[in-house]
Write a protein that holds these residues in place. Structure first.
Motif, PDB file in Angstrom:
ATOM      1  N   ILE A   1     106.606 -58.666  99.197  1.00 14.47           N
ATOM      2  CA  ILE A   1     107.375 -58.214  97.938  1.00 14.47           C
ATOM      3  C   ILE A   1     106.615 -57.577  97.115  1.00 14.47           C
ATOM      4  O   ILE A   1     105.552 -58.073  96.318  1.00 14.47           O
ATOM      5  N   LEU A   2     106.463 -56.382  96.770  1.00 12.53           N
ATOM      6  CA  LEU A   2     105.663 -55.346  96.094  1.00 12.53           C
ATOM      7  C   LEU A   2     106.368 -54.788  94.699  1.00 12.53           C
ATOM      8  O   LEU A   2     107.666 -54.397  94.897  1.00 12.53           O
ATOM      9  N   SER A   3     105.627 -54.952  93.589  1.00 10.26           N
ATOM     10  CA  SER A   3     106.381 -54.537  92.472  1.00 10.26           C
ATOM     11  C   SER A   3     106.955 -53.095  92.428  1.00 10.26           C
ATOM     12  O   SER A   3     108.107 -53.324  91.738  1.00 10.26           O
ATOM     13  N   HIS A   4     106.373 -52.204  92.790  1.00  5.42           N
ATOM     14  CA  HIS A   4     107.220 -50.749  92.841  1.00  5.42           C
ATOM     15  C   HIS A   4     108.425 -50.737  93.739  1.00  5.42           C
ATOM     16  O   HIS A   4     109.121 -49.822  93.307  1.00  5.42           O
ATOM     17  N   GLU A   5     108.842 -51.443  94.448  1.00  6.77           N
ATOM     18  CA  GLU A   5     109.974 -51.561  95.392  1.00  6.77           C
ATOM     19  C   GLU A   5     111.007 -52.358  94.745  1.00  6.77           C
ATOM     20  O   GLU A   5     111.866 -52.187  95.200  1.00  6.77           O
TER      21      GLU A   5
ATOM     22  N   LEU B   1     103.851 -62.131 100.679  1.00  8.09           N
ATOM     23  CA  LEU B   1     102.980 -61.559 100.004  1.00  8.09           C
ATOM     24  C   LEU B   1     103.490 -61.006  98.598  1.00  8.09           C
ATOM     25  O   LEU B   1     104.636 -60.490  98.596  1.00  8.09           O
ATOM     26  N   LEU B   2     103.018 -61.330  97.383  1.00  6.69           N
ATOM     27  CA  LEU B   2     103.471 -60.934  96.048  1.00  6.69           C
ATOM     28  C   LEU B   2     102.515 -60.242  95.250  1.00  6.69           C
ATOM     29  O   LEU B   2     101.499 -60.685  94.889  1.00  6.69           O
ATOM     30  N   SER B   3     102.725 -58.850  95.179  1.00  8.38           N
ATOM     31  CA  SER B   3     101.658 -58.023  94.386  1.00  8.38           C
ATOM     32  C   SER B   3     102.097 -56.985  93.672  1.00  8.38           C
ATOM     33  O   SER B   3     103.190 -56.546  93.692  1.00  8.38           O
ATOM     34  N   ASN B   4     101.554 -56.881  92.315  1.00  8.97           N
ATOM     35  CA  ASN B   4     101.704 -55.837  91.398  1.00  8.97           C
ATOM     36  C   ASN B   4     100.829 -54.766  91.977  1.00  8.97           C
ATOM     37  O   ASN B   4      99.374 -54.561  92.110  1.00  8.97           O
TER      38      ASN B   4
ATOM     39  N   GLU C   1     109.566 -63.300  85.359  1.00  9.98           N
ATOM     40  CA  GLU C   1     110.140 -64.135  86.334  1.00  9.98           C
ATOM     41  C   GLU C   1     110.980 -63.644  87.403  1.00  9.98           C
ATOM     42  O   GLU C   1     111.062 -64.243  88.416  1.00  9.98           O
ATOM     43  N   GLN C   2     111.481 -62.575  87.202  1.00  9.65           N
ATOM     44  CA  GLN C   2     112.370 -61.863  88.262  1.00  9.65           C
ATOM     45  C   GLN C   2     111.769 -61.387  89.650  1.00  9.65           C
ATOM     46  O   GLN C   2     112.154 -61.687  90.691  1.00  9.65           O
ATOM     47  N   ILE C   3     110.629 -61.235  89.398  1.00  8.91           N
ATOM     48  CA  ILE C   3     109.469 -60.927  90.665  1.00  8.91           C
ATOM     49  C   ILE C   3     109.417 -62.249  91.564  1.00  8.91           C
ATOM     50  O   ILE C   3     109.541 -62.206  92.725  1.00  8.91           O
ATOM     51  N   TYR C   4     109.195 -63.246  90.886  1.00  4.66           N
ATOM     52  CA  TYR C   4     109.189 -64.558  91.547  1.00  4.66           C
ATOM     53  C   TYR C   4     110.368 -64.860  92.159  1.00  4.66           C
ATOM     54  O   TYR C   4     110.540 -65.508  93.470  1.00  4.66           O
ATOM     55  N   ARG C   5     111.603 -64.764  91.668  1.00  2.59           N
ATOM     56  CA  ARG C   5     112.940 -64.989  92.177  1.00  2.59           C
ATOM     57  C   ARG C   5     113.160 -64.114  93.361  1.00  2.59           C
ATOM     58  O   ARG C   5     113.907 -64.418  94.079  1.00  2.59           O
ATOM     59  N   GLU C   6     112.442 -62.943  93.383  1.00  4.54           N
ATOM     60  CA  GLU C   6     112.549 -61.920  94.630  1.00  4.54           C
ATOM     61  C   GLU C   6     112.032 -62.723  95.779  1.00  4.54           C
ATOM     62  O   GLU C   6     112.631 -62.577  97.099  1.00  4.54           O
TER      63      GLU C   6
ATOM     64  N   PHE D   1     100.779 -65.266  98.798  1.00  2.00           N
ATOM     65  CA  PHE D   1      99.641 -64.762  98.532  1.00  2.00           C
ATOM     66  C   PHE D   1      99.749 -63.540  97.424  1.00  2.00           C
ATOM     67  O   PHE D   1     100.415 -62.626  97.807  1.00  2.00           O
ATOM     68  N   ASP D   2      98.800 -63.494  96.602  1.00  2.00           N
ATOM     69  CA  ASP D   2      98.555 -62.260  95.931  1.00  2.00           C
ATOM     70  C   ASP D   2      97.744 -61.391  96.858  1.00  2.00           C
ATOM     71  O   ASP D   2      97.110 -61.935  97.927  1.00  2.00           O
ATOM     72  N   LEU D   3      97.681 -60.195  96.734  1.00  2.00           N
ATOM     73  CA  LEU D   3      97.088 -59.346  97.405  1.00  2.00           C
ATOM     74  C   LEU D   3      95.630 -58.839  96.783  1.00  2.00           C
ATOM     75  O   LEU D   3      94.493 -59.220  97.496  1.00  2.00           O
ATOM     76  N   GLY D   4      95.622 -57.998  95.639  1.00  2.00           N
ATOM     77  CA  GLY D   4      94.272 -58.052  95.162  1.00  2.00           C
ATOM     78  C   GLY D   4      93.564 -58.963  94.758  1.00  2.00           C
ATOM     79  O   GLY D   4      93.825 -59.647  93.780  1.00  2.00           O
TER      80      GLY D   4
END
Length: 205
Positions: free
Chosen positions: A136-140, A110-113, A148-153, A11-14
């Motif tokens: 999985i939070l972008s700033h972390e 959770l996958l969020s910018n 692509e890398q954030i999806y791989r996380e 899920f996205d958050l915002g």
């Protein structure tokens, strides 16, 4: 699509679980100086690289706040900024109500910018986050959607094959990026639309 095996729902958050409205921030700032809120948002949007770098965790929180206070003509304190900046969120209780049911059969991520201020002041206290196996939070992690890398996380956390993931996001570009690496995705529009999309896939009965 119905024969596909799904193991992880991401899920996205915002605007999916937490709708947000920057007009709330503008109205709060305008109490200190009429028009300052809108002027701030215009400046913020025209310097979007600062926003993105903060979401990537590349700008320290203190430095980001100093820049924001400069744009706000130091009419408020750092603490006030953090609270007003994070007062924009509300709960999408309909979508949140799906989490307990989905959790019974799927891993949830959770996958969020996002950024450290919004996490600390805006949503960290919400109980629904406990349904997720991992945030999985972008700033972390140092990446932002649609990279692509954030999806791989997420895949590192799930330990699942790409095609076992389905991603729900309100932004088409981010949903499409998930498909490019083998995930399924749903561009979120409404609770009823999401229920229908999950039903077609056999995820919701």
């Amino acid at each position: 699509m119905m024969n596909r095996k799904y193991s992880a729902i991401v899920f996205d958050l915002g605007q999916v679980l937490l709708p947000f409205d920057y007009n709330i921030f503008i109205e709060a700032i305008d109490k200190y100086k009429q028009g300052l809120g809108k002027a701030f948002i215009d400046k913020y949007n025209s310097n979007y690289n600062i926003h993105r770098d903060f979401e990537r965790g590349k700008i320290p929180e203190e430095k980001f706040i100093r820049q924001m206070l400069n744009w706000l003509e130091h009419k408020i304190t750092a603490e006030q900024f953090c609270r007003y900046w994070s007062s924009i969120f509300s709960l999408n209780n309909d979508v949140i109500s799906l989490l307990p049911q989905l959790k019974k059969n799927y891993k949830l991520f959770l996958l969020s910018n996002t950024n450290s201020i919004h996490k600390k002041y805006g949503y960290e206290q919400y109980d629904f986050l406990n349904y997720f196996d991992r945030l999985i939070l972008s700033h972390e992690v140092g990446y932002v959607k649609p990279e692509e890398q954030i999806y791989r996380e997420v895949e590192k956390a799930s330990q699942l094959a790409s095609d076992e993931h389905i991603f729900i996001d309100d932004i088409k570009e981010y949903a499409d990026a998930a498909r490019l690496i083998g995930w399924d995705s749903i561009r979120f529009e409404s609770y009823n639309q999401l229920k229908d999309e999950l039903g077609v896939r056999g995820i919701l009965k």
